[in-house]
Design an enzyme around this catalytic site. Sequence first.
Site, PDB file in Angstrom:
ATOM      1  N   HIS A 200       0.623  -1.147   0.056  1.00  0.00           N
ATOM      2  CA  HIS A 200      -0.123   0.231  -0.078  1.00  0.00           C
ATOM      3  C   HIS A 200       0.880   1.399   0.006  1.00  0.00           C
ATOM      4  CE1 HIS A 200      -2.174  -3.260   2.162  1.00  0.00           C
ATOM      5  NE2 HIS A 200      -3.003  -2.890   1.127  1.00  0.00           N
TER       6      HIS A 200
ATOM      7  N   GLY B 116      -6.592  12.143   7.937  1.00  0.00           N
ATOM      8  CA  GLY B 116      -7.417  11.150   6.911  1.00  0.00           C
ATOM      9  C   GLY B 116      -7.167  11.504   5.405  1.00  0.00           C
TER      10      GLY B 116
ATOM     11  N   ARG C 261      -1.662  11.479  14.570  1.00  0.00           N
ATOM     12  CA  ARG C 261      -2.873  11.768  13.715  1.00  0.00           C
ATOM     13  C   ARG C 261      -3.513  12.970  14.062  1.00  0.00           C
ATOM     14  NH1 ARG C 261      -7.956  11.331  11.714  1.00  0.00           N
ATOM     15  NH2 ARG C 261      -9.671  11.146  13.392  1.00  0.00           N
ATOM     16  N   VAL C 262      -3.795  13.728  12.975  1.00  0.00           N
ATOM     17  CA  VAL C 262      -4.384  15.106  13.227  1.00  0.00           C
ATOM     18  C   VAL C 262      -5.600  15.124  12.456  1.00  0.00           C
ATOM     19  CG1 VAL C 262      -2.447  16.754  13.719  1.00  0.00           C
ATOM     20  CG2 VAL C 262      -3.078  16.201  11.365  1.00  0.00           C
TER      21      VAL C 262
ATOM     22  N   ARG D  51     -13.057  25.586   9.438  1.00  0.00           N
ATOM     23  CA  ARG D  51     -12.286  24.184   9.624  1.00  0.00           C
ATOM     24  C   ARG D  51     -10.921  24.187   9.175  1.00  0.00           C
ATOM     25  NH1 ARG D  51     -15.992  20.230   6.615  1.00  0.00           N
ATOM     26  NH2 ARG D  51     -16.570  22.323   6.063  1.00  0.00           N
TER      27      ARG D  51
ATOM     28  N   GLU E  67     -10.544   6.647  14.359  1.00  0.00           N
ATOM     29  CA  GLU E  67      -9.040   5.877  13.923  1.00  0.00           C
ATOM     30  C   GLU E  67      -8.475   5.742  15.132  1.00  0.00           C
ATOM     31  OE1 GLU E  67     -10.320   8.787  11.851  1.00  0.00           O
ATOM     32  OE2 GLU E  67     -10.920   7.779  10.291  1.00  0.00           O
TER      33      GLU E  67
ATOM     34  N   ARG F 274      -2.818   4.229  -4.377  1.00  0.00           N
ATOM     35  CA  ARG F 274      -4.346   4.847  -4.108  1.00  0.00           C
ATOM     36  C   ARG F 274      -4.545   6.148  -3.712  1.00  0.00           C
ATOM     37  NH1 ARG F 274      -7.372  -0.175  -2.061  1.00  0.00           N
ATOM     38  NH2 ARG F 274      -6.324  -1.818  -2.759  1.00  0.00           N
TER      39      ARG F 274
ATOM     40  N   GLU G 158     -14.833   9.845  16.809  1.00  0.00           N
ATOM     41  CA  GLU G 158     -13.745   9.862  15.510  1.00  0.00           C
ATOM     42  C   GLU G 158     -13.762   8.533  15.099  1.00  0.00           C
ATOM     43  OE1 GLU G 158      -9.836   9.081  15.567  1.00  0.00           O
ATOM     44  OE2 GLU G 158     -10.927   7.778  16.911  1.00  0.00           O
TER      45      GLU G 158
ATOM     46  N   SER H 290     -10.421  14.868  12.477  1.00  0.00           N
ATOM     47  CA  SER H 290     -11.462  15.981  13.222  1.00  0.00           C
ATOM     48  C   SER H 290     -12.500  14.944  13.919  1.00  0.00           C
ATOM     49  CB  SER H 290     -12.322  16.422  12.057  1.00  0.00           C
ATOM     50  OG  SER H 290     -12.692  15.309  11.176  1.00  0.00           O
TER      51      SER H 290
ATOM     52  N   ARG I 120      -5.036  16.881   2.726  1.00  0.00           N
ATOM     53  CA  ARG I 120      -4.524  17.405   3.902  1.00  0.00           C
ATOM     54  C   ARG I 120      -2.875  17.362   3.950  1.00  0.00           C
ATOM     55  NH1 ARG I 120      -7.728  21.303   7.061  1.00  0.00           N
ATOM     56  NH2 ARG I 120      -9.868  20.666   6.566  1.00  0.00           N
TER      57      ARG I 120
ATOM     58  N   SER J 207     -15.386  19.386  14.664  1.00  0.00           N
ATOM     59  CA  SER J 207     -15.719  19.768  13.812  1.00  0.00           C
ATOM     60  C   SER J 207     -17.555  19.927  13.625  1.00  0.00           C
ATOM     61  CB  SER J 207     -15.644  18.823  12.297  1.00  0.00           C
ATOM     62  OG  SER J 207     -15.913  17.663  12.573  1.00  0.00           O
ATOM     63  N   ASP J 208     -18.058  19.398  14.560  1.00  0.00           N
ATOM     64  CA  ASP J 208     -19.525  19.504  14.784  1.00  0.00           C
ATOM     65  C   ASP J 208     -19.808  18.959  16.222  1.00  0.00           C
ATOM     66  OD1 ASP J 208     -18.513  16.700  13.080  1.00  0.00           O
ATOM     67  OD2 ASP J 208     -20.225  16.162  14.666  1.00  0.00           O
TER      68      ASP J 208
HETATM   69  N1  HPA Z   1     -18.668  10.391  13.687  1.00  0.00           N
HETATM   70  C1  HPA Z   1     -17.678   9.913  13.554  1.00  0.00           C
HETATM   71  N2  HPA Z   1     -16.554  10.858  13.066  1.00  0.00           N
HETATM   72  C2  HPA Z   1     -16.716  12.027  13.212  1.00  0.00           C
HETATM   73  C3  HPA Z   1     -17.947  12.617  13.348  1.00  0.00           C
HETATM   74  C4  HPA Z   1     -18.808  11.955  13.786  1.00  0.00           C
HETATM   75  O1  HPA Z   1     -19.930  12.411  13.917  1.00  0.00           O
HETATM   76  N3  HPA Z   1     -17.603  14.206  13.326  1.00  0.00           N
HETATM   77  C5  HPA Z   1     -16.321  14.262  12.912  1.00  0.00           C
HETATM   78  N4  HPA Z   1     -15.738  12.986  12.764  1.00  0.00           N
END
Ligand code: HPA
Length: 236
Positions: free
Chosen positions: A9, A25, A92-93, A221, A185, A48, A183, A95, A29, A207-208
């Site tokens: 890979h 990810g 790892r950086v 972001r 990972e 890939r 998250e 979200s 980035r 991020s949310d």
């Molecule tokens: N779920 C999984 N991973 C995420 C989420 C989520 O809601 N938001 C940002 N990364």
Amino acid sequence: MAKKTPTPHIGAEYGEIASTVIMAGDPLRAKMMAERYLENPVLFNQVRGMLGYTGLYKGQRVSVMGHGMGIPSIGIYSYELYHFYDVKTIIRVGSAGSMHPDLHVGDLVMAMGACTNSTYAAQYHLPGTFAPIADFDLLRSAVLKAEELGYRYKVGNVYSTDTFYDDTPDTAQWQKMGVLAIEMEAPALYMNAARAGARALCMCTISDSLVTGEETTAEERQNNFTQMMDVAFGII
Ligand code: HPA
């Protein structure tokens, strides 16, 4: 000692990847990190589309690379980096979604531990439950750097799920246990590091929020990601 490289890979020869790798990810980035932070970045992987670069940051050799989405994907890349390229440190950086009322969009979360619904640990045939944790020195350095830079952060458990779209969302139970964010990972990275005798840290920007429904704009972001990269590059 040269290992069997390139791997299935990663198209790099042994020696082309630095002993410290910062991973995101999204492979774009990684490209952005290479362009923004590295002197003389050299592309070492395009297999890939999972772009990886090695260059110099303040005179120190470092690599950046994408790891894709989810535990199987980061499991493959981090395994190959640790075992075939003798990588010693992966940061790892990423979200994450907030599961805690005091953790808001743009805040950093350092994953001290990682809970999961994944069966990744089953491969080790342990007579109990393994607790995947961050490398303490990396975690401590990241906390000190975030303090120095004045960034908002929290340290604690994350919940790493196999499903982004889940038919039966189960986050309420994890929230009762004080888990900070969701998250996809961290545990595979931490288990691979443990098994390889190497180091890992996962940090994420929020991020949310599953608590308030807040979301990030594209511009926010980007800015938030820049703060996290400042921390990651600041501790290598
Ligand atoms: N779920 C999984 N991973 C995420 C989420 C989520 O809601 N938001 C940002 N990364």
